[in-house]
Design an enzyme around this catalytic site. Sequence first.
Site, short mmCIF file in Angstrom:
data_model
loop_
_atom_site.label_atom_id
_atom_site.label_comp_id
_atom_site.label_asym_id
_atom_site.label_seq_id
_atom_site.Cartn_x
_atom_site.Cartn_y
_atom_site.Cartn_z
N CYS A 2 27.60 134.01 -62.16
CA CYS A 2 27.82 134.74 -63.42
C CYS A 2 26.53 135.36 -63.94
O CYS A 2 25.44 134.89 -63.62
CB CYS A 2 28.32 133.78 -64.48
SG CYS A 2 29.73 132.80 -63.97
N ARG A 27 24.73 139.77 -58.12
CA ARG A 27 24.81 138.31 -58.12
C ARG A 27 26.16 137.80 -57.64
O ARG A 27 26.31 136.64 -57.34
CB ARG A 27 24.56 137.79 -59.55
CG ARG A 27 23.14 138.00 -60.02
CD ARG A 27 23.01 137.77 -61.49
NE ARG A 27 23.22 136.40 -61.87
CZ ARG A 27 22.26 135.52 -62.16
NH1 ARG A 27 21.01 135.90 -62.11
NH2 ARG A 27 22.53 134.29 -62.51
N TRP A 75 31.92 134.71 -62.24
CA TRP A 75 32.22 134.25 -60.88
C TRP A 75 33.03 132.97 -61.06
O TRP A 75 32.52 131.97 -61.55
CB TRP A 75 30.92 133.98 -60.14
CG TRP A 75 31.06 133.71 -58.67
CD1 TRP A 75 31.23 134.63 -57.67
CD2 TRP A 75 31.00 132.43 -58.02
NE1 TRP A 75 31.28 134.00 -56.45
CE2 TRP A 75 31.14 132.66 -56.64
CE3 TRP A 75 30.85 131.12 -58.48
CZ2 TRP A 75 31.13 131.64 -55.71
CZ3 TRP A 75 30.83 130.10 -57.55
CH2 TRP A 75 30.98 130.36 -56.18
N ASN A 100 27.05 130.83 -68.47
CA ASN A 100 26.85 130.60 -67.03
C ASN A 100 26.70 129.11 -66.84
O ASN A 100 26.04 128.45 -67.65
CB ASN A 100 25.56 131.26 -66.53
CG ASN A 100 25.64 132.75 -66.51
OD1 ASN A 100 26.67 133.33 -66.81
ND2 ASN A 100 24.53 133.38 -66.16
N GLY A 101 27.25 128.58 -65.75
CA GLY A 101 27.11 127.14 -65.48
C GLY A 101 28.45 126.44 -65.56
O GLY A 101 29.50 127.09 -65.51
N GLU A 484 20.35 131.49 -38.40
CA GLU A 484 20.24 132.51 -39.44
C GLU A 484 21.00 133.77 -39.02
O GLU A 484 21.67 134.41 -39.84
CB GLU A 484 18.74 132.80 -39.70
CG GLU A 484 18.45 133.92 -40.68
CD GLU A 484 19.04 133.72 -42.07
OE1 GLU A 484 19.52 132.63 -42.39
OE2 GLU A 484 19.04 134.70 -42.84
N LYS A 488 24.06 135.40 -41.15
CA LYS A 488 24.09 136.81 -41.60
C LYS A 488 25.41 137.46 -41.17
O LYS A 488 26.05 138.14 -41.94
CB LYS A 488 22.93 137.62 -41.00
CG LYS A 488 21.56 137.39 -41.53
CD LYS A 488 21.31 137.91 -42.92
CE LYS A 488 21.68 136.90 -43.96
NZ LYS A 488 20.77 135.88 -44.30
N GLU A 491 28.45 136.07 -43.15
CA GLU A 491 28.55 136.34 -44.59
C GLU A 491 28.83 137.80 -44.92
O GLU A 491 29.50 138.08 -45.91
CB GLU A 491 27.37 135.77 -45.39
CG GLU A 491 26.03 136.40 -45.19
CD GLU A 491 24.93 135.72 -46.03
OE1 GLU A 491 23.77 135.78 -45.61
OE2 GLU A 491 25.22 135.17 -47.10
N HIS A 507 27.41 121.02 -23.40
CA HIS A 507 27.94 119.80 -24.02
C HIS A 507 29.17 120.11 -24.88
O HIS A 507 29.57 119.29 -25.70
CB HIS A 507 26.85 119.11 -24.85
CG HIS A 507 25.69 118.67 -24.00
ND1 HIS A 507 25.77 117.60 -23.15
CD2 HIS A 507 24.45 119.20 -23.83
CE1 HIS A 507 24.61 117.46 -22.50
NE2 HIS A 507 23.80 118.43 -22.90
N LYS A 606 24.71 135.70 -55.35
CA LYS A 606 23.31 135.77 -54.95
C LYS A 606 22.56 134.50 -55.30
O LYS A 606 21.78 133.98 -54.52
CB LYS A 606 22.65 136.97 -55.64
CG LYS A 606 21.18 137.17 -55.27
CD LYS A 606 21.04 137.52 -53.81
CE LYS A 606 19.59 137.62 -53.36
NZ LYS A 606 19.48 137.58 -51.89
C1 AGP Z 1 21.63 133.84 -47.61
O1 AGP Z 1 21.97 135.04 -47.01
C2 AGP Z 1 22.52 133.32 -48.60
N1 AGP Z 1 22.98 134.29 -49.48
C3 AGP Z 1 22.27 131.91 -49.12
O2 AGP Z 1 22.42 131.08 -48.02
C4 AGP Z 1 20.94 131.57 -49.83
O3 AGP Z 1 19.88 131.59 -48.93
C5 AGP Z 1 21.09 130.18 -50.48
O4 AGP Z 1 22.10 130.23 -51.45
C6 AGP Z 1 19.81 129.66 -51.09
O5 AGP Z 1 19.36 130.48 -52.12
P1 AGP Z 1 17.88 130.37 -52.67
O6 AGP Z 1 16.96 130.73 -51.56
O7 AGP Z 1 17.83 131.32 -53.82
O8 AGP Z 1 17.68 128.95 -53.11
#
Ligand code: AGP
Length: 611
Positions: A2, A27, A75, A100-101, A484, A488, A491, A507, A606
């Site tokens: 949010c 975000r 969100w 937010n929260g 990683e 990517k 997501e 395995h 985000k």
């Molecule tokens: C990465 O592409 C993600 N969007 C997510 O995994 C992110 O790295 C994770 O939420 C941690 O966020 P931060 O680095 O702001 O703590």
Amino acid sequence: MCGIVGAVAERNVEAILLEGLKRLEYRGYDSAGMAVLAADGTLQRRRAVGKVAALAERLVEAPLSGRCGIAHTRWATHGRPSEVNAHPHQSGERLAVVHNGIIENHEPLRRDLEADGYRFDSETDTEVVAHLVARESEAAGDLLDAVRRTLARLDGAYALGVVSADAPDVIVGARKGSPLVVGVGIGEAFLGSDPLALLQVTDRFIYLEEGDVVRLSAGGRIEVFDAAGTPMEREVQTFEHGDGAASRGDYRHFMLKEIHEQPAVIAACLEGRLGERSALVESFGPDAEALFSRVRQVHIVACGTSYHAGMVARYWLERFAGVPVQVEVASEYRYRRVVVPEDTLFVTLSQSGETADTLAALRFARERGYLASLAICNVPGSSLVRESDLSLMTQAGPEIGVASTKAFTTQLTALMLFTLALGRLKGLDAGVQGELVAALRGLPRLMEGVLALDGEIEALSTAFAEKHHALFLGRGAHFPIALEGALKLKEISYIHAEAYPAGELKHGPLALVDAEMPVISVAPNDELLDKLKSNLQEVRARGGELFVFADEEVGMNEEEYVHVLRLPRVHEALAPILYTLPLQLLSYHVAVLKGTDVDQPRNLAKSVTVE
Ligand code: AGP
């Protein structure tokens, strides 16, 4: 997650709030809304499901006008995305709240308020806050007092903005566990969950601290109180990244812009932190040298992409500094009965510095007898930085795309600086230090070389457009890079992707390999190359199509169903940084082909400020 924007200004705030919401779109959110105190003394609200553009259309049909207002992108956590669940939430016709929260005790509070005759319109936890403030307003002296009394009843995390028709030209804000900043204008004051939301009106910010309550009123008056209610003078900081960071420029997506910014931000991350042949330990703070000299173990805790950076660092720290390292995701670490050996340094990694689990892990760690805590972070003034003993800023500049790119490679660069600083104090050979320092200096230029391969990577991406699964393989420090790469791809393209250390193939995962399962591998010229090549043969023998990002000098040839893209020669220890780039570009082009929302992928946010 949010987003909050608020403004008490000398002009109509509708456009300021709307622009702020647009800037918070990165975000992640599913609905948006705005409430403004109109000149006739009434409170007016507009809300819409979906993008901020839908709210903007609503505002064209029915504009808002007034000099004080709050707005929000939601969100969904409690209750589905819908107009009725969108913020601001009201109590009656005169009071509105954005939040937010998560209010953890919202259920008993709701029962209590219902018993008192309050009617709930939404399924959200936030609506209890609106009704509580309304109820407390009857007994309280003013809105500030009513908010304070309400906060005393809330468990959980919040950043709040509250307006009331009974307190014209006043916004009361509060934070606990979720970030909130005050924008300092000229005769105007603003509230935001993120400075980026307010860069169109100011570059001067007060980063509120845990427990702070703030009252913004006409004429730009800003009063901050700590959790005990004591008036506080908080430092006003100038935002240094400029407003350009919040715009896409000529790039089609923020993600692409951020991928291409990597040579420049890696150089910025290194600036002033390297001596001629060593890393400068002072970059980590005045006490760093004394503390690092005592370090005998390192625990690294982070989430998502930042966690992958921590996994790479384990290989580096063990190899070059000779200290044992444990790396863990924050959401697991914080609930474990962690045993902390003497003289262990606790390290958190985070782009945002506000990730709820990472922050909770730091707070948990502070009670566990660690030697000290170090935050490697991209946001100065974030909660993580403020609450850690030592910090190093990654200097990536604002990252808007939800998929982390430049934040990751700058984290890796900062972690190599940490490895070198610690290594020097632990007796790392001066020649090796010198080599790594020289290699770090050359990294931005090599990255330019990889980015120049964009066209070839785009051509490879077409092979993925119709695929539903993908397998990423790496060995050693490139296993986290494979992880990683898979993160990517999933997501932003929504293709199911998994990553394995290549040695694990036989395995189990080898059973998945057939012509429908593209296998992507990073093959730098390191001591594990021959073993990796054997693993790739295993894939080919099962009819799997291979996409290999390989060092220009490794003997690996293009053949049918084996696509090899050659990358420039790099010091093998730094290869994880360089080999990340083609995987980012590959995911990006696959996502574009699939037509997904690259910068704001579905269901993701985000900055994950709730658990
Ligand atoms: C990465 O592409 C993600 N969007 C997510 O995994 C992110 O790295 C994770 O939420 C941690 O966020 P931060 O680095 O702001 O703590």
